[in-house]
Design a protein around this motif. Sequence first.
Motif, PDB file in Angstrom:
ATOM      1  N   GLN A  23      39.603 -59.426   5.309  1.00 43.89           N
ATOM      2  CA  GLN A  23      40.866 -59.162   4.622  1.00 43.89           C
ATOM      3  C   GLN A  23      41.840 -58.339   5.463  1.00 43.89           C
ATOM      4  OE1 GLN A  23      41.641 -60.522   1.506  1.00 43.89           O
ATOM      5  NE2 GLN A  23      39.848 -61.678   2.135  1.00 43.89           N
ATOM      6  N   GLU A  61      47.688 -63.562   1.105  1.00 44.20           N
ATOM      7  CA  GLU A  61      46.230 -63.720   1.129  1.00 44.20           C
ATOM      8  C   GLU A  61      45.766 -65.058   1.685  1.00 44.20           C
ATOM      9  OE1 GLU A  61      44.679 -63.210  -2.814  1.00 44.20           O
ATOM     10  OE2 GLU A  61      45.996 -64.719  -3.662  1.00 44.20           O
ATOM     11  N   LYS A 103      45.537 -58.565   4.068  1.00 36.99           N
ATOM     12  CA  LYS A 103      45.914 -59.631   3.145  1.00 36.99           C
ATOM     13  C   LYS A 103      46.135 -59.046   1.752  1.00 36.99           C
ATOM     14  CE  LYS A 103      43.161 -63.115   5.568  1.00 36.99           C
ATOM     15  NZ  LYS A 103      42.096 -64.118   5.418  1.00 36.99           N
ATOM     16  N   THR A 104      47.119 -59.613   1.065  1.00 32.60           N
ATOM     17  CA  THR A 104      47.420 -59.184  -0.297  1.00 32.60           C
ATOM     18  C   THR A 104      47.999 -60.363  -1.076  1.00 32.60           C
ATOM     19  OG1 THR A 104      48.653 -57.577  -1.643  1.00 32.60           O
ATOM     20  CG2 THR A 104      49.711 -58.348   0.373  1.00 32.60           C
ATOM     21  N   LYS A 105      47.864 -60.321  -2.394  1.00 35.42           N
ATOM     22  CA  LYS A 105      48.375 -61.407  -3.227  1.00 35.42           C
ATOM     23  C   LYS A 105      49.892 -61.508  -3.146  1.00 35.42           C
ATOM     24  CE  LYS A 105      44.577 -61.313  -6.436  1.00 35.42           C
ATOM     25  NZ  LYS A 105      44.043 -60.891  -7.689  1.00 35.42           N
TER      26      LYS A 105
END
Length: 133
Positions: free
Chosen positions: A70, A59, A14-16
Amino acid sequence: MKNRVTGLGGFFFKTKNPDQIKEWYKNHLGIPTDQYGWTFWWKDEHGNKCSTQWSPFKEDTTYFSPSEKQFMMNFRVENLKELLKVLKEEGVTIVGEIEEYDYGKFGWILDPEGNKIELWEPVDSVFLEDKDS
């Protein structure tokens, strides 16, 4: 079952901002990213072309549920249906039902720490056909 896992199918996290992080990896590490991330090609012990996927997800994705971690790992397997049957008999938590696509079958389990693990019985040739067109 002798060969439960035959390789790493992918690593998902997950990432912004997936597009921004793909661009960073492309610029700084030379990873040739596309809309899905990066498909890394290799050959198995029999010389067959195989793929491993590196993919950033937004995310707020629910794809990793019920895990709240994550990241999620994807392992390549030879006989998903049989493996899930054996894992269930061993007391492993199975998540959802098998899903089938032209590029393979997918199933999910949880490890003892609640990490969701995707199991993939791949059809790599589908990706090669797309690549050749």
